[in-house]
Design a protein around this motif. Structure first.
Motif, PDB file in Angstrom:
ATOM      1  N   CYS A   1     127.612 -14.022  56.841  1.00  0.00           N
ATOM      2  CA  CYS A   1     126.697 -12.769  57.364  1.00  0.00           C
ATOM      3  C   CYS A   1     127.481 -11.716  57.687  1.00  0.00           C
ATOM      4  CB  CYS A   1     125.933 -13.343  58.739  1.00  0.00           C
ATOM      5  SG  CYS A   1     126.879 -14.556  59.712  1.00  0.00           S
ATOM      6  N   SER A   2     128.875 -11.827  57.689  1.00  0.00           N
ATOM      7  CA  SER A   2     129.497 -10.595  58.012  1.00  0.00           C
ATOM      8  C   SER A   2     130.458 -10.041  56.739  1.00  0.00           C
ATOM      9  CB  SER A   2     130.753 -10.960  58.782  1.00  0.00           C
ATOM     10  OG  SER A   2     130.193 -11.133  60.220  1.00  0.00           O
ATOM     11  N   GLY A   3     130.174 -10.860  55.410  1.00  0.00           N
ATOM     12  CA  GLY A   3     130.545 -10.375  54.151  1.00  0.00           C
ATOM     13  C   GLY A   3     131.824 -10.941  53.438  1.00  0.00           C
ATOM     14  N   LEU A   4     133.164 -11.396  54.202  1.00  0.00           N
ATOM     15  CA  LEU A   4     134.207 -11.964  53.688  1.00  0.00           C
ATOM     16  C   LEU A   4     134.320 -13.601  54.156  1.00  0.00           C
ATOM     17  CD1 LEU A   4     136.302  -8.966  53.136  1.00  0.00           C
ATOM     18  CD2 LEU A   4     135.207 -10.105  51.421  1.00  0.00           C
ATOM     19  N   ALA A   5     134.740 -14.200  53.716  1.00  0.00           N
ATOM     20  CA  ALA A   5     135.408 -15.591  54.187  1.00  0.00           C
ATOM     21  C   ALA A   5     136.836 -15.899  53.492  1.00  0.00           C
ATOM     22  CB  ALA A   5     134.277 -16.651  53.854  1.00  0.00           C
ATOM     23  N   TYR A   6     137.582 -16.563  54.156  1.00  0.00           N
ATOM     24  CA  TYR A   6     138.769 -16.903  53.694  1.00  0.00           C
ATOM     25  C   TYR A   6     138.510 -18.366  52.686  1.00  0.00           C
ATOM     26  CZ  TYR A   6     140.758 -14.471  57.746  1.00  0.00           C
ATOM     27  OH  TYR A   6     140.932 -13.273  58.330  1.00  0.00           O
ATOM     28  N   LYS A   7     139.490 -18.238  51.652  1.00  0.00           N
ATOM     29  CA  LYS A   7     139.469 -19.560  50.978  1.00  0.00           C
ATOM     30  C   LYS A   7     140.867 -20.134  50.582  1.00  0.00           C
ATOM     31  CE  LYS A   7     139.420 -17.292  46.394  1.00  0.00           C
ATOM     32  NZ  LYS A   7     138.856 -17.054  45.228  1.00  0.00           N
ATOM     33  N   LEU A   8     141.052 -21.432  50.687  1.00  0.00           N
ATOM     34  CA  LEU A   8     142.428 -21.817  50.579  1.00  0.00           C
ATOM     35  C   LEU A   8     142.323 -23.065  49.542  1.00  0.00           C
ATOM     36  CD1 LEU A   8     143.389 -22.659  54.395  1.00  0.00           C
ATOM     37  CD2 LEU A   8     144.552 -21.161  52.819  1.00  0.00           C
ATOM     38  N   GLU A   9     143.424 -23.057  48.777  1.00  0.00           N
ATOM     39  CA  GLU A   9     143.158 -24.257  47.699  1.00  0.00           C
ATOM     40  C   GLU A   9     145.051 -24.280  47.353  1.00  0.00           C
ATOM     41  OE1 GLU A   9     140.945 -22.415  44.782  1.00  0.00           O
ATOM     42  OE2 GLU A   9     142.488 -21.011  43.916  1.00  0.00           O
ATOM     43  N   PHE A  10     145.196 -25.555  46.800  1.00  0.00           N
ATOM     44  CA  PHE A  10     146.571 -25.727  46.411  1.00  0.00           C
ATOM     45  C   PHE A  10     146.794 -24.993  45.137  1.00  0.00           C
ATOM     46  CE2 PHE A  10     145.399 -29.562  48.986  1.00  0.00           C
ATOM     47  CZ  PHE A  10     146.352 -29.202  50.026  1.00  0.00           C
ATOM     48  N   VAL A  11     148.073 -24.923  44.842  1.00  0.00           N
ATOM     49  CA  VAL A  11     148.682 -23.938  43.531  1.00  0.00           C
ATOM     50  C   VAL A  11     149.609 -25.097  42.781  1.00  0.00           C
ATOM     51  CG1 VAL A  11     149.905 -22.226  42.725  1.00  0.00           C
ATOM     52  CG2 VAL A  11     148.427 -21.726  44.686  1.00  0.00           C
ATOM     53  N   ASP A  12     149.248 -25.134  41.603  1.00  0.00           N
ATOM     54  CA  ASP A  12     150.087 -25.951  40.878  1.00  0.00           C
ATOM     55  C   ASP A  12     150.855 -25.125  39.855  1.00  0.00           C
ATOM     56  OD1 ASP A  12     149.187 -28.378  41.749  1.00  0.00           O
ATOM     57  OD2 ASP A  12     147.342 -28.659  40.423  1.00  0.00           O
ATOM     58  N   SER A  13     150.221 -23.831  39.600  1.00  0.00           N
ATOM     59  CA  SER A  13     151.090 -22.768  38.904  1.00  0.00           C
ATOM     60  C   SER A  13     150.511 -21.559  39.054  1.00  0.00           C
ATOM     61  CB  SER A  13     151.055 -23.260  37.276  1.00  0.00           C
ATOM     62  OG  SER A  13     149.624 -22.937  36.980  1.00  0.00           O
ATOM     63  N   SER A  14     151.413 -20.518  39.385  1.00  0.00           N
ATOM     64  CA  SER A  14     151.000 -19.372  39.793  1.00  0.00           C
ATOM     65  C   SER A  14     150.226 -18.530  38.585  1.00  0.00           C
ATOM     66  CB  SER A  14     152.219 -18.390  40.371  1.00  0.00           C
ATOM     67  OG  SER A  14     153.142 -18.190  39.127  1.00  0.00           O
ATOM     68  N   ASN A  15     149.267 -17.424  38.942  1.00  0.00           N
ATOM     69  CA  ASN A  15     148.825 -16.406  38.284  1.00  0.00           C
ATOM     70  C   ASN A  15     149.667 -15.371  37.842  1.00  0.00           C
ATOM     71  OD1 ASN A  15     146.662 -18.370  37.814  1.00  0.00           O
ATOM     72  ND2 ASN A  15     145.378 -17.319  39.612  1.00  0.00           N
ATOM     73  N   SER A  16     149.687 -14.646  36.721  1.00  0.00           N
ATOM     74  CA  SER A  16     150.309 -13.604  36.428  1.00  0.00           C
ATOM     75  C   SER A  16     150.014 -12.333  37.634  1.00  0.00           C
ATOM     76  CB  SER A  16     149.951 -12.935  35.231  1.00  0.00           C
ATOM     77  OG  SER A  16     148.361 -12.579  35.287  1.00  0.00           O
ATOM     78  N   ASP A  17     148.816 -12.345  38.295  1.00  0.00           N
ATOM     79  CA  ASP A  17     148.578 -11.166  39.047  1.00  0.00           C
ATOM     80  C   ASP A  17     148.737 -11.630  40.675  1.00  0.00           C
ATOM     81  OD1 ASP A  17     146.384 -12.870  39.345  1.00  0.00           O
ATOM     82  OD2 ASP A  17     144.919 -11.375  39.865  1.00  0.00           O
ATOM     83  N   ASP A  18     149.260 -12.897  40.814  1.00  0.00           N
ATOM     84  CA  ASP A  18     149.431 -13.344  42.186  1.00  0.00           C
ATOM     85  C   ASP A  18     150.944 -12.683  42.897  1.00  0.00           C
ATOM     86  OD1 ASP A  18     147.686 -15.307  42.306  1.00  0.00           O
ATOM     87  OD2 ASP A  18     148.971 -16.850  41.721  1.00  0.00           O
ATOM     88  N   GLU A  19     150.770 -12.307  44.283  1.00  0.00           N
ATOM     89  CA  GLU A  19     151.881 -11.908  45.079  1.00  0.00           C
ATOM     90  C   GLU A  19     152.204 -13.071  45.553  1.00  0.00           C
ATOM     91  OE1 GLU A  19     154.299  -8.891  46.117  1.00  0.00           O
ATOM     92  OE2 GLU A  19     152.550  -8.567  44.999  1.00  0.00           O
ATOM     93  N   MET A  20     153.543 -13.542  45.897  1.00  0.00           N
ATOM     94  CA  MET A  20     154.166 -14.818  46.378  1.00  0.00           C
ATOM     95  C   MET A  20     155.095 -14.417  47.679  1.00  0.00           C
ATOM     96  SD  MET A  20     156.576 -17.387  46.694  1.00  0.00           S
ATOM     97  CE  MET A  20     157.848 -16.756  45.546  1.00  0.00           C
ATOM     98  N   PHE A  21     154.551 -15.144  48.795  1.00  0.00           N
ATOM     99  CA  PHE A  21     155.286 -14.872  49.876  1.00  0.00           C
ATOM    100  C   PHE A  21     156.141 -16.337  50.411  1.00  0.00           C
ATOM    101  CE2 PHE A  21     151.847 -12.161  49.665  1.00  0.00           C
ATOM    102  CZ  PHE A  21     152.311 -10.950  49.923  1.00  0.00           C
ATOM    103  N   GLU A  22     156.987 -16.282  50.815  1.00  0.00           N
ATOM    104  CA  GLU A  22     157.758 -17.511  51.572  1.00  0.00           C
ATOM    105  C   GLU A  22     157.786 -17.361  52.845  1.00  0.00           C
ATOM    106  OE1 GLU A  22     160.799 -19.697  49.376  1.00  0.00           O
ATOM    107  OE2 GLU A  22     160.765 -18.037  47.866  1.00  0.00           O
ATOM    108  N   SER A  23     157.174 -18.476  53.534  1.00  0.00           N
ATOM    109  CA  SER A  23     157.509 -18.571  55.037  1.00  0.00           C
ATOM    110  C   SER A  23     157.482 -19.840  55.493  1.00  0.00           C
ATOM    111  CB  SER A  23     156.042 -17.749  55.585  1.00  0.00           C
ATOM    112  OG  SER A  23     155.925 -17.896  56.868  1.00  0.00           O
ATOM    113  N   ASN A  24     158.656 -20.327  56.323  1.00  0.00           N
ATOM    114  CA  ASN A  24     158.794 -21.602  57.012  1.00  0.00           C
ATOM    115  C   ASN A  24     158.836 -22.637  55.885  1.00  0.00           C
ATOM    116  OD1 ASN A  24     159.234 -21.210  59.615  1.00  0.00           O
ATOM    117  ND2 ASN A  24     157.047 -20.358  59.785  1.00  0.00           N
ATOM    118  N   GLY A  25     159.488 -22.237  54.607  1.00  0.00           N
ATOM    119  CA  GLY A  25     159.684 -23.231  53.771  1.00  0.00           C
ATOM    120  C   GLY A  25     158.697 -23.462  52.746  1.00  0.00           C
ATOM    121  N   ILE A  26     157.438 -22.899  52.817  1.00  0.00           N
ATOM    122  CA  ILE A  26     156.417 -23.014  51.848  1.00  0.00           C
ATOM    123  C   ILE A  26     155.966 -21.723  51.087  1.00  0.00           C
ATOM    124  CG2 ILE A  26     154.971 -24.649  53.234  1.00  0.00           C
ATOM    125  CD1 ILE A  26     153.180 -22.411  54.217  1.00  0.00           C
TER     126      ILE A  26
END
Length: 107
Positions: free
Chosen positions: A35-60
């Motif tokens: 009802c507000s427009g946007l929602a978060y989505k989470l999924e596991f990554v087996d391989s990155s996409n070419s347009d991904d930005e990657m951040f490392e934090s606390n070992g992940i």
């Protein structure tokens, strides 16, 4: 641009990846819904996409697509357990309003 995870969230992601037996990290994104427009989505990554930005934090590694990044910049991913309720929690400085049920947000 920055996305980070607390130690609790990182520990939970590492446990999920270990149990799953594969994966290089977690993808955080947004989708149009609710009802507000946007929602978060989470999924596991087996391989990155070419347009991904990657951040490392606390070992992940956290992967974010370019479209979602503008809505998620500065977000901290946490994992909380309160009584019978447990799950990932997002602290996003870009959120201007959330729906009553907490499932969606606007920026």
């Amino acid at each position: 641009m920055m996305i980070s995870a607390t130690e609790a969230a990182a520990s939970r992601v590492q446990a999920f990846l270990s149990k799953r037996g594969k994966g290089i990290g977690l993808r955080l994104g947004v989708k149009t819904t609710g009802c507000s427009g946007l929602a978060y989505k989470l999924e596991f990554v087996d391989s990155s996409n070419s347009d991904d930005e990657m951040f490392e934090s606390n070992g992940i590694k956290i992967f974010v697509d370019q479209k979602s990044l503008k809505y998620l910049d500065g977000t901290v991913l946490d994992y909380t357990k309160e009584g019978l309720q447990e799950g990932f929690k997002f602290t996003n400085p870009n959120v201007k309003d959330e729906c009553g049920c907490g499932e969606s947000f606007t920026v």
